[in-house]
Design a protein around this motif. Structure first.
Motif, short mmCIF file in Angstrom:
data_model
loop_
_atom_site.label_atom_id
_atom_site.label_comp_id
_atom_site.label_asym_id
_atom_site.label_seq_id
_atom_site.Cartn_x
_atom_site.Cartn_y
_atom_site.Cartn_z
N ALA A 1 54.56 32.50 43.13
CA ALA A 1 54.41 33.48 42.06
C ALA A 1 53.47 34.61 42.47
N CYS A 2 52.41 34.28 43.22
CA CYS A 2 51.49 35.32 43.71
C CYS A 2 52.23 36.28 44.64
N ALA B 1 54.47 38.69 42.74
CA ALA B 1 53.86 39.48 41.67
C ALA B 1 54.16 40.96 41.85
N THR B 2 54.51 41.60 40.73
CA THR B 2 54.82 43.03 40.77
C THR B 2 53.77 43.88 40.06
N LEU C 1 50.41 39.86 36.47
CA LEU C 1 51.16 38.73 37.02
C LEU C 1 50.39 38.05 38.15
N LEU C 2 49.76 38.84 39.00
CA LEU C 2 49.02 38.26 40.11
C LEU C 2 47.81 37.49 39.60
N ALA D 1 48.98 34.21 38.12
CA ALA D 1 49.39 33.28 39.17
C ALA D 1 48.18 32.73 39.91
N ARG E 1 51.44 39.81 51.05
CA ARG E 1 52.23 38.75 50.43
C ARG E 1 52.39 37.55 51.36
#
Length: 517
Positions: free
Chosen positions: A91-92, A95-96, A100-101, A104, A165
Protein backbone atom coordinates in the motif's frame (compact mmCIF):
# COMPACT_ATOMS: atom_id res chain seq x y z
CA UNK A 1 2.00 -26.52 25.27
CA UNK A 2 3.11 -28.40 22.18
CA UNK A 3 6.61 -29.64 21.68
CA UNK A 4 9.24 -27.25 20.38
CA UNK A 5 10.53 -28.19 16.95
CA UNK A 6 14.04 -29.66 17.11
CA UNK A 7 15.54 -27.40 14.41
CA UNK A 8 15.74 -24.32 16.60
CA UNK A 9 18.40 -22.33 14.76
CA UNK A 10 16.36 -22.11 11.53
CA UNK A 11 13.48 -20.87 13.69
CA UNK A 12 15.77 -18.22 15.22
CA UNK A 13 16.84 -17.10 11.76
CA UNK A 14 13.18 -16.65 10.80
CA UNK A 15 12.62 -14.43 13.84
CA UNK A 16 15.80 -12.48 13.06
CA UNK A 17 14.69 -11.99 9.45
CA UNK A 18 11.34 -10.63 10.61
CA UNK A 19 13.06 -8.28 13.03
CA UNK A 20 15.52 -7.12 10.37
CA UNK A 21 12.74 -6.34 7.88
CA UNK A 22 10.90 -4.23 10.44
CA UNK A 23 13.98 -2.41 11.73
CA UNK A 24 15.41 -1.72 8.27
CA UNK A 25 12.20 -0.02 7.27
CA UNK A 26 12.72 2.85 9.69
CA UNK A 27 16.12 3.97 8.41
CA UNK A 28 15.42 3.08 4.77
CA UNK A 29 12.42 5.42 4.75
CA UNK A 30 14.37 8.27 6.38
CA UNK A 31 16.85 8.34 3.49
CA UNK A 32 14.05 8.44 0.90
CA UNK A 33 12.05 11.30 2.44
CA UNK A 34 13.24 14.06 0.07
CA UNK A 35 12.22 11.98 -2.96
CA UNK A 36 8.86 11.18 -1.35
CA UNK A 37 8.22 14.87 -0.74
CA UNK A 38 8.97 15.81 -4.35
CA UNK A 39 6.81 13.04 -5.80
CA UNK A 40 3.72 13.21 -3.58
CA UNK A 41 3.71 16.90 -2.72
CA UNK A 42 4.14 16.67 1.05
CA UNK A 43 4.50 19.90 3.00
CA UNK A 44 7.57 20.16 5.22
CA UNK A 45 5.47 19.55 8.34
CA UNK A 46 3.43 16.78 6.74
CA UNK A 47 6.53 14.90 5.62
CA UNK A 48 7.44 14.14 9.24
CA UNK A 49 4.29 12.01 9.49
CA UNK A 50 5.73 9.49 7.06
CA UNK A 51 7.97 8.57 10.00
CA UNK A 52 5.75 9.62 12.90
CA UNK A 53 2.68 7.62 11.84
CA UNK A 54 4.77 4.46 11.94
CA UNK A 55 6.37 5.31 15.29
CA UNK A 56 3.06 6.13 16.97
CA UNK A 57 1.47 2.83 15.94
CA UNK A 58 4.57 0.77 16.61
CA UNK A 59 5.42 2.24 20.01
CA UNK A 60 1.81 2.34 21.18
CA UNK A 61 0.88 -1.25 20.37
CA UNK A 62 3.94 -3.21 21.52
CA UNK A 63 2.65 -3.87 25.03
CA UNK A 64 -0.79 -5.02 23.87
CA UNK A 65 0.70 -7.09 21.04
CA UNK A 66 2.96 -8.92 23.46
CA UNK A 67 0.02 -9.82 25.70
CA UNK A 68 -2.03 -10.99 22.72
CA UNK A 69 0.81 -13.36 21.90
CA UNK A 70 0.57 -14.88 25.38
CA UNK A 71 -3.19 -15.34 25.06
CA UNK A 72 -3.61 -16.36 21.42
CA UNK A 73 -0.28 -17.98 20.63
CA UNK A 74 2.88 -16.15 19.65
CA UNK A 75 3.40 -17.79 16.27
CA UNK A 76 -0.05 -16.72 15.10
CA UNK A 77 0.52 -13.14 16.22
CA UNK A 78 3.97 -13.11 14.54
CA UNK A 79 2.50 -14.40 11.26
CA UNK A 80 -0.30 -11.82 11.42
CA UNK A 81 2.21 -9.05 12.00
CA UNK A 82 4.49 -10.04 9.12
CA UNK A 83 1.51 -10.44 6.78
CA UNK A 84 0.07 -7.02 7.71
CA UNK A 85 3.49 -5.38 7.43
CA UNK A 86 4.00 -6.88 3.97
CA UNK A 87 0.56 -5.85 2.68
CA UNK A 88 0.98 -2.37 4.15
CA UNK A 89 4.32 -2.10 2.33
CA UNK A 90 2.48 -2.73 -0.93
CA UNK A 91 0.00 0.00 0.00
CA UNK A 92 2.91 2.38 0.71
CA UNK A 93 4.44 1.68 -2.69
CA UNK A 94 1.08 2.25 -4.41
CA UNK A 95 0.26 5.48 -2.52
CA UNK A 96 -0.77 8.35 -4.76
CA UNK A 97 -0.98 11.08 -2.13
CA UNK A 98 0.19 12.07 1.34
CA UNK A 99 -2.88 10.80 3.21
CA UNK A 100 -2.67 7.33 1.66
CA UNK A 101 1.02 6.98 2.43
CA UNK A 102 0.61 8.11 6.05
CA UNK A 103 -2.29 5.67 6.56
CA UNK A 104 -0.27 2.83 5.06
CA UNK A 105 2.68 3.70 7.27
CA UNK A 106 0.41 3.52 10.32
CA UNK A 107 -0.66 0.03 9.21
CA UNK A 108 3.01 -0.89 8.81
CA UNK A 109 3.57 0.19 12.40
CA UNK A 110 0.74 -2.06 13.59
CA UNK A 111 2.20 -5.03 11.71
CA UNK A 112 5.70 -4.29 12.95
CA UNK A 113 4.49 -4.14 16.57
CA UNK A 114 2.73 -7.52 16.27
CA UNK A 115 5.80 -9.19 14.82
CA UNK A 116 8.41 -7.64 17.09
CA UNK A 117 6.51 -7.84 20.37
CA UNK A 118 6.38 -11.64 20.45
CA UNK A 119 9.79 -12.48 19.00
CA UNK A 120 11.62 -12.48 22.33
CA UNK A 121 8.93 -14.59 23.93
CA UNK A 122 9.31 -17.21 21.21
CA UNK A 123 13.05 -17.33 21.73
CA UNK A 124 12.42 -17.92 25.44
CA UNK A 125 10.71 -21.21 24.63
CA UNK A 126 13.13 -22.19 21.90
CA UNK A 127 16.21 -21.90 24.12
CA UNK A 128 15.62 -23.02 27.71
CA UNK A 129 19.32 -23.61 28.46
CA UNK A 130 21.26 -20.51 29.61
CA UNK A 131 24.32 -20.92 27.36
CA UNK A 132 22.31 -21.52 24.19
CA UNK A 133 19.87 -18.79 25.14
CA UNK A 134 22.68 -16.28 25.55
CA UNK A 135 24.02 -17.08 22.08
CA UNK A 136 20.55 -16.84 20.56
CA UNK A 137 19.94 -13.47 22.18
CA UNK A 138 23.29 -12.23 20.91
CA UNK A 139 22.33 -13.16 17.35
CA UNK A 140 18.93 -11.48 17.68
CA UNK A 141 20.48 -8.39 19.26
CA UNK A 142 22.99 -8.09 16.45
CA UNK A 143 20.14 -8.14 13.94
CA UNK A 144 18.55 -5.13 15.59
CA UNK A 145 21.77 -3.20 16.14
CA UNK A 146 23.08 -3.69 12.62
CA UNK A 147 19.73 -3.15 10.92
CA UNK A 148 19.72 0.62 11.34
CA UNK A 149 23.19 1.05 9.84
CA UNK A 150 22.45 -1.29 6.94
CA UNK A 151 19.20 0.55 6.27
CA UNK A 152 21.00 3.84 5.69
CA UNK A 153 23.10 2.30 2.93
CA UNK A 154 20.28 0.21 1.44
CA UNK A 155 17.85 3.12 1.41
CA UNK A 156 20.25 5.36 -0.44
CA UNK A 157 21.08 2.74 -3.07
CA UNK A 158 17.46 1.66 -3.67
CA UNK A 159 16.17 5.23 -3.88
CA UNK A 160 18.88 6.30 -6.28
CA UNK A 161 18.68 3.23 -8.53
CA UNK A 162 14.96 2.38 -8.56
CA UNK A 163 13.09 5.24 -6.89
CA UNK A 164 11.54 5.59 -3.44
CA UNK A 165 8.73 3.10 -4.09
CA UNK A 166 11.34 0.35 -4.32
CA UNK A 167 12.12 0.65 -0.61
CA UNK A 168 8.59 -0.62 0.09
CA UNK A 169 8.29 -3.07 -2.81
CA UNK A 170 11.41 -4.92 -1.66
CA UNK A 171 9.46 -5.97 1.44
CA UNK A 172 7.02 -8.03 -0.64
CA UNK A 173 9.32 -10.95 -1.58
CA UNK A 174 11.10 -10.72 1.78
CA UNK A 175 7.82 -10.84 3.69
CA UNK A 176 6.54 -13.75 1.60
CA UNK A 177 9.70 -15.76 2.25
CA UNK A 178 9.49 -15.05 5.99
CA UNK A 179 5.85 -16.17 6.10
CA UNK A 180 6.59 -19.43 4.30
CA UNK A 181 9.63 -20.11 6.47
CA UNK A 182 7.71 -19.23 9.65
CA UNK A 183 4.95 -21.71 8.83
CA UNK A 184 7.55 -24.43 8.35
CA UNK A 185 10.08 -23.61 11.05
CA UNK A 186 8.42 -21.82 13.94
CA UNK A 187 6.88 -24.07 16.60
CA UNK A 188 3.12 -24.40 16.56
CA UNK A 189 2.00 -23.35 20.01
CA UNK A 190 -1.17 -22.51 21.84
CA UNK A 191 -1.52 -19.49 24.04
CA UNK A 192 -2.97 -19.65 27.51
CA UNK A 193 -6.28 -18.84 25.86
CA UNK A 194 -8.67 -15.88 25.80
CA UNK A 195 -10.43 -17.42 28.82
CA UNK A 196 -7.46 -16.23 30.88
CA UNK A 197 -8.77 -12.78 30.22
CA UNK A 198 -7.72 -9.63 28.41
CA UNK A 199 -8.30 -6.41 30.29
CA UNK A 200 -9.82 -4.50 27.38
CA UNK A 201 -10.23 -1.15 29.20
CA UNK A 202 -6.64 -1.44 30.44
CA UNK A 203 -5.42 -2.35 26.95
CA UNK A 204 -7.17 0.67 25.45
CA UNK A 205 -5.80 3.00 28.13
CA UNK A 206 -2.23 1.66 27.74
CA UNK A 207 -2.27 1.78 23.94
CA UNK A 208 -3.80 5.26 23.77
CA UNK A 209 -1.46 6.52 26.49
CA UNK A 210 1.66 5.18 24.79
CA UNK A 211 0.54 6.58 21.44
CA UNK A 212 -0.03 10.00 23.02
CA UNK A 213 3.39 9.84 24.67
CA UNK A 214 5.15 8.98 21.42
CA UNK A 215 3.14 11.69 19.65
CA UNK A 216 4.30 14.26 22.19
CA UNK A 217 7.92 13.20 21.85
CA UNK A 218 8.14 13.05 18.05
CA UNK A 219 6.50 16.48 17.80
CA UNK A 220 9.14 18.26 19.87
CA UNK A 221 11.43 18.75 16.90
CA UNK A 222 8.79 20.78 15.07
CA UNK A 223 6.88 22.38 17.94
CA UNK A 224 9.36 22.49 20.83
CA UNK A 225 9.20 21.02 24.33
CA UNK A 226 7.10 23.81 25.85
CA UNK A 227 4.59 24.35 23.03
CA UNK A 228 0.87 23.92 23.83
CA UNK A 229 0.73 20.97 21.44
CA UNK A 230 3.59 19.11 23.13
CA UNK A 231 2.40 19.88 26.65
CA UNK A 232 -1.17 18.96 25.75
CA UNK A 233 -0.17 15.61 24.27
CA UNK A 234 2.06 14.92 27.29
CA UNK A 235 -0.81 15.75 29.66
CA UNK A 236 -3.16 13.42 27.79
CA UNK A 237 -0.51 10.69 27.88
CA UNK A 238 0.00 11.14 31.63
CA UNK A 239 -3.75 11.05 32.25
CA UNK A 240 -4.25 7.89 30.16
CA UNK A 241 -1.25 6.06 31.59
CA UNK A 242 -2.25 7.07 35.11
CA UNK A 243 -5.70 5.64 34.41
CA UNK A 244 -4.05 2.47 33.12
CA UNK A 245 -2.03 2.11 36.33
CA UNK A 246 -5.17 2.58 38.43
CA UNK A 247 -7.05 0.07 36.27
CA UNK A 248 -4.37 -2.57 36.80
CA UNK A 249 -4.95 -2.46 40.55
CA UNK A 250 -8.61 -3.46 40.23
CA UNK A 251 -8.82 -5.48 36.99
CA UNK A 252 -9.61 -9.19 37.37
CA UNK A 253 -7.15 -10.06 34.58
CA UNK A 254 -4.76 -7.06 34.33
CA UNK A 255 -2.78 -6.45 31.16
CA UNK A 256 0.36 -6.17 33.29
CA UNK A 257 -0.10 -8.54 36.26
CA UNK A 258 1.63 -7.48 39.46
CA UNK A 259 3.53 -10.78 39.54
CA UNK A 260 5.34 -9.77 36.35
CA UNK A 261 6.60 -6.51 37.82
CA UNK A 262 7.77 -8.40 40.91
CA UNK A 263 10.11 -10.60 38.86
CA UNK A 264 13.63 -9.92 40.19
CA UNK A 265 15.55 -7.68 37.82
CA UNK A 266 12.75 -7.02 35.31
CA UNK A 267 12.01 -3.41 36.26
CA UNK A 268 15.69 -2.69 36.95
CA UNK A 269 16.82 -4.10 33.59
CA UNK A 270 14.21 -2.05 31.74
CA UNK A 271 15.29 1.09 33.65
CA UNK A 272 18.90 0.45 32.63
CA UNK A 273 17.82 -0.18 29.07
CA UNK A 274 15.79 3.05 28.96
CA UNK A 275 18.77 5.19 29.97
CA UNK A 276 21.14 3.26 27.72
CA UNK A 277 18.93 3.51 24.64
CA UNK A 278 18.32 7.21 25.26
CA UNK A 279 22.04 7.72 24.71
CA UNK A 280 22.54 5.15 21.93
CA UNK A 281 19.87 6.59 19.62
CA UNK A 282 21.41 10.02 20.04
CA UNK A 283 24.80 8.64 19.04
CA UNK A 284 23.58 7.35 15.70
CA UNK A 285 21.49 10.37 14.72
CA UNK A 286 23.60 13.24 16.04
CA UNK A 287 26.91 11.85 14.84
CA UNK A 288 25.48 11.25 11.36
CA UNK A 289 24.46 14.90 11.18
CA UNK A 290 27.75 16.13 12.63
CA UNK A 291 29.82 14.16 10.16
CA UNK A 292 28.06 15.99 7.33
CA UNK A 293 27.60 19.50 8.74
CA UNK A 294 30.87 19.79 10.69
CA UNK A 295 33.38 17.39 9.12
CA UNK A 296 32.01 17.85 5.60
CA UNK A 297 31.28 14.23 4.60
CA UNK A 298 28.56 13.59 2.02
CA UNK A 299 25.61 11.26 2.67
CA UNK A 300 27.22 8.19 1.11
CA UNK A 301 30.51 8.72 2.95
CA UNK A 302 28.59 9.13 6.19
CA UNK A 303 26.89 5.79 5.66
CA UNK A 304 30.23 4.09 5.11
CA UNK A 305 31.71 5.93 8.09
CA UNK A 306 29.27 4.10 10.37
CA UNK A 307 30.12 0.68 8.97
CA UNK A 308 32.85 -0.17 11.56
CA UNK A 309 30.28 -0.09 14.37
CA UNK A 310 27.95 -2.85 13.07
CA UNK A 311 30.97 -4.89 11.94
CA UNK A 312 32.42 -4.83 15.46
CA UNK A 313 28.98 -5.45 16.96
CA UNK A 314 28.74 -8.54 14.76
CA UNK A 315 32.13 -9.84 15.88
CA UNK A 316 31.40 -9.22 19.56
CA UNK A 317 27.75 -10.23 19.76
CA UNK A 318 27.95 -13.25 17.47
CA UNK A 319 31.36 -14.48 18.54
CA UNK A 320 31.88 -13.41 22.16
CA UNK A 321 28.84 -12.05 23.99
CA UNK A 322 27.02 -15.34 24.43
CA UNK A 323 30.12 -17.08 25.76
CA UNK A 324 30.96 -14.19 28.06
CA UNK A 325 27.42 -14.12 29.46
CA UNK A 326 27.52 -17.88 30.03
CA UNK A 327 30.92 -17.60 31.71
CA UNK A 328 30.64 -14.39 33.74
CA UNK A 329 26.88 -13.62 33.89
CA UNK A 330 24.81 -11.08 31.97
CA UNK A 331 25.13 -8.52 34.76
CA UNK A 332 28.93 -8.49 34.59
CA UNK A 333 28.93 -8.25 30.79
CA UNK A 334 26.41 -5.40 30.92
CA UNK A 335 28.50 -3.43 33.40
CA UNK A 336 31.63 -3.83 31.27
CA UNK A 337 29.76 -2.71 28.15
CA UNK A 338 28.32 0.36 29.89
CA UNK A 339 31.81 1.42 30.99
CA UNK A 340 32.99 1.18 27.38
CA UNK A 341 29.95 3.10 26.11
CA UNK A 342 30.74 5.91 28.57
CA UNK A 343 34.29 6.05 27.21
CA UNK A 344 32.92 6.18 23.65
CA UNK A 345 30.69 9.16 24.39
CA UNK A 346 33.50 10.97 26.18
CA UNK A 347 35.65 10.52 23.07
CA UNK A 348 32.93 12.17 20.98
CA UNK A 349 32.51 14.91 23.58
CA UNK A 350 36.00 16.14 22.67
CA UNK A 351 35.53 15.99 18.86
CA UNK A 352 36.91 19.29 17.46
CA UNK A 353 35.38 21.20 14.57
CA UNK A 354 38.47 20.53 12.46
CA UNK A 355 38.76 16.90 13.51
CA UNK A 356 39.54 13.99 11.22
CA UNK A 357 37.62 10.76 10.84
CA UNK A 358 40.47 8.33 11.46
CA UNK A 359 41.99 10.15 14.42
CA UNK A 360 38.88 11.53 16.12
CA UNK A 361 35.82 9.50 15.06
CA UNK A 362 36.96 5.96 14.24
CA UNK A 363 38.18 5.17 17.80
CA UNK A 364 34.73 6.03 19.17
CA UNK A 365 33.06 3.94 16.43
CA UNK A 366 35.12 0.92 17.43
CA UNK A 367 34.45 1.42 21.14
CA UNK A 368 30.72 1.70 20.47
CA UNK A 369 30.84 -1.49 18.44
CA UNK A 370 32.28 -3.41 21.39
CA UNK A 371 29.91 -1.69 23.85
CA UNK A 372 26.83 -2.41 21.75
CA UNK A 373 27.85 -6.02 21.16
CA UNK A 374 28.07 -6.52 24.94
CA UNK A 375 25.25 -4.41 26.37
CA UNK A 376 22.39 -5.13 23.98
CA UNK A 377 22.24 -8.93 24.45
CA UNK A 378 23.13 -8.67 28.14
CA UNK A 379 20.37 -6.23 29.11
CA UNK A 380 17.79 -8.19 27.11
CA UNK A 381 18.86 -11.41 28.82
CA UNK A 382 18.40 -9.77 32.21
CA UNK A 383 15.03 -8.27 31.31
CA UNK A 384 13.67 -11.62 30.13
CA UNK A 385 15.35 -13.79 32.77
CA UNK A 386 12.33 -14.32 34.98
CA UNK A 387 9.58 -14.51 32.34
CA UNK A 388 7.27 -17.50 32.52
CA UNK A 389 5.94 -19.01 29.33
CA UNK A 390 2.53 -17.50 30.12
CA UNK A 391 3.99 -13.97 30.35
CA UNK A 392 6.97 -14.11 27.98
CA UNK A 393 5.09 -12.15 25.30
CA UNK A 394 4.21 -9.43 27.79
CA UNK A 395 7.81 -9.25 29.01
CA UNK A 396 8.96 -9.07 25.38
CA UNK A 397 6.49 -6.24 24.76
CA UNK A 398 7.83 -4.37 27.80
CA UNK A 399 11.40 -4.71 26.52
CA UNK A 400 10.49 -3.41 23.07
CA UNK A 401 8.31 -0.61 24.45
CA UNK A 402 11.17 0.55 26.67
CA UNK A 403 13.49 0.58 23.67
CA UNK A 404 11.13 2.58 21.47
CA UNK A 405 10.10 5.15 24.07
CA UNK A 406 13.66 5.47 25.39
CA UNK A 407 15.03 5.99 21.91
CA UNK A 408 12.40 8.61 21.08
CA UNK A 409 12.94 10.49 24.35
CA UNK A 410 16.72 10.40 24.08
CA UNK A 411 16.84 11.50 20.46
CA UNK A 412 14.42 14.37 21.03
CA UNK A 413 16.16 15.54 24.20
CA UNK A 414 19.73 15.33 22.90
CA UNK A 415 18.87 16.92 19.55
CA UNK A 416 17.09 19.79 21.32
CA UNK A 417 20.02 20.22 23.71
CA UNK A 418 22.54 20.30 20.86
CA UNK A 419 20.50 22.88 18.95
CA UNK A 420 20.04 25.09 22.01
CA UNK A 421 23.74 25.01 22.83
CA UNK A 422 24.68 25.81 19.24
CA UNK A 423 22.28 28.77 19.21
CA UNK A 424 23.85 30.08 22.39
CA UNK A 425 27.36 29.82 20.94
CA UNK A 426 26.29 31.59 17.74
CA UNK A 427 24.84 34.40 19.82
CA UNK A 428 28.18 34.61 21.62
CA UNK A 429 29.95 35.21 18.30
CA UNK A 430 31.20 31.71 17.45
CA UNK A 431 31.58 30.70 13.82
CA UNK A 432 28.86 28.42 12.42
CA UNK A 433 30.94 25.24 12.27
CA UNK A 434 32.44 25.82 15.71
CA UNK A 435 28.99 26.50 17.19
CA UNK A 436 27.58 23.30 15.71
CA UNK A 437 30.53 21.28 16.98
CA UNK A 438 30.12 22.81 20.44
CA UNK A 439 26.44 21.85 20.51
CA UNK A 440 27.18 18.25 19.58
CA UNK A 441 29.97 18.03 22.16
CA UNK A 442 27.50 19.11 24.86
CA UNK A 443 24.95 16.53 23.72
CA UNK A 444 27.52 13.73 23.73
CA UNK A 445 28.69 14.72 27.21
CA UNK A 446 25.10 14.47 28.45
CA UNK A 447 24.77 11.10 26.66
CA UNK A 448 27.84 9.94 28.60
CA UNK A 449 26.04 11.01 31.77
CA UNK A 450 22.98 8.95 30.77
CA UNK A 451 25.12 5.85 30.29
CA UNK A 452 26.86 6.50 33.58
CA UNK A 453 23.43 6.74 35.25
CA UNK A 454 22.52 3.40 33.63
CA UNK A 455 25.72 1.94 35.05
CA UNK A 456 24.87 3.16 38.55
CA UNK A 457 21.33 1.80 38.31
CA UNK A 458 22.68 -1.56 37.15
CA UNK A 459 25.21 -1.68 39.98
CA UNK A 460 22.68 -0.88 42.68
CA UNK A 461 19.49 -2.62 41.53
CA UNK A 462 20.28 -5.64 39.35
CA UNK A 463 20.51 -8.82 41.44
CA UNK A 464 23.88 -10.53 41.63
CA UNK A 465 22.29 -13.95 41.83
CA UNK A 466 20.45 -15.37 38.85
CA UNK A 467 16.70 -14.91 38.93
CA UNK A 468 14.31 -17.63 37.89
CA UNK A 469 10.86 -17.06 36.42
CA UNK A 470 8.23 -15.82 38.79
CA UNK A 471 5.74 -18.28 40.19
CA UNK A 472 2.80 -18.80 37.87
CA UNK A 473 -0.49 -17.36 39.01
CA UNK A 474 -3.35 -19.71 39.44
CA UNK A 475 -5.22 -17.52 37.01
CA UNK A 476 -2.51 -17.44 34.42
CA UNK A 477 -3.37 -20.77 32.90
CA UNK A 478 0.23 -21.94 32.88
CA UNK A 479 1.72 -24.86 34.66
CA UNK A 480 4.86 -24.11 36.64
CA UNK A 481 7.95 -25.98 35.63
CA UNK A 482 11.57 -25.75 36.56
CA UNK A 483 13.14 -22.27 36.65
CA UNK A 484 15.47 -21.33 33.84
CA UNK A 485 17.72 -18.49 35.03
CA UNK A 486 19.04 -16.53 32.08
CA UNK A 487 21.86 -14.92 34.01
CA UNK A 488 23.56 -17.95 35.55
CA UNK A 489 27.14 -18.71 34.55
CA UNK A 490 27.79 -21.94 32.67
CA UNK A 491 28.56 -24.91 34.85
CA UNK A 492 26.75 -27.11 37.38
CA UNK A 493 23.30 -26.00 38.48
CA UNK A 494 23.38 -23.91 41.64
CA UNK A 495 21.86 -26.70 43.67
CA UNK A 496 24.74 -29.01 42.71
CA UNK A 497 27.46 -26.77 44.06
CA UNK A 498 28.58 -27.05 47.67
CA UNK A 499 27.03 -24.30 49.71
CA UNK A 500 25.07 -22.90 46.78
CA UNK A 501 21.50 -21.85 47.35
CA UNK A 502 18.84 -22.96 44.93
CA UNK A 503 17.11 -20.49 42.68
CA UNK A 504 13.66 -19.69 43.94
CA UNK A 505 10.75 -19.45 41.54
CA UNK A 506 8.86 -21.58 39.12
CA UNK A 507 8.55 -20.96 35.43
CA UNK A 508 8.13 -22.68 32.13
CA UNK A 509 10.41 -23.48 29.26
CA UNK A 510 12.06 -20.15 29.27
CA UNK A 511 13.41 -18.06 26.64
CA UNK A 512 15.81 -15.72 25.36
CA UNK A 513 16.41 -13.29 22.64
CA UNK A 514 17.60 -9.80 22.19
CA UNK A 515 16.36 -6.69 20.59
CA UNK A 516 17.53 -3.64 18.63
CA UNK A 517 18.19 -0.51 18.68
Amino acid sequence: MEQIVPSRWPALLVLCAGSLMVILDGTVVAVALPAVQRDLGFTAAGLAWVVNAYLVAFGGLLLLAGRLGDLLGRRGVFLSGVALFTLASLACAAATGPALLVAARFAQGVGGALAMAVSLGMIVRLYPEPAERARAIAVFSFTGAAGASIGTLAGGVLTEVAGWRAIFLVNLPIGAIILIAALRRLPAERGVGPRSGLDLPGALLATAGLMAAVLAIVGTGEHGWTSPRTLGAAAVAALLLGGFAARQRVAAAPLVPARVLRVPGLVAANAVQFLMVCAYFGFQFLLAVELQLVLGLDAAATGWAFLPTPVVIAVVSLGLAGRLIARWSARTVLLAGLVLATVGFLLLARLPADGGYVADVLPAMLVFGVAGGLTLPAVTTLAMAGATDADAGLASGLVNTTQQVGGAVGLAALATLAAARSDGLRAAGWAETDALAGGYRTAFAVAAGLVLAALLVALTTLPRRPAGPAPADASSGSEPVRPVPADEPAGPPPGDEPGASSVVGAGTDSYRSGASG
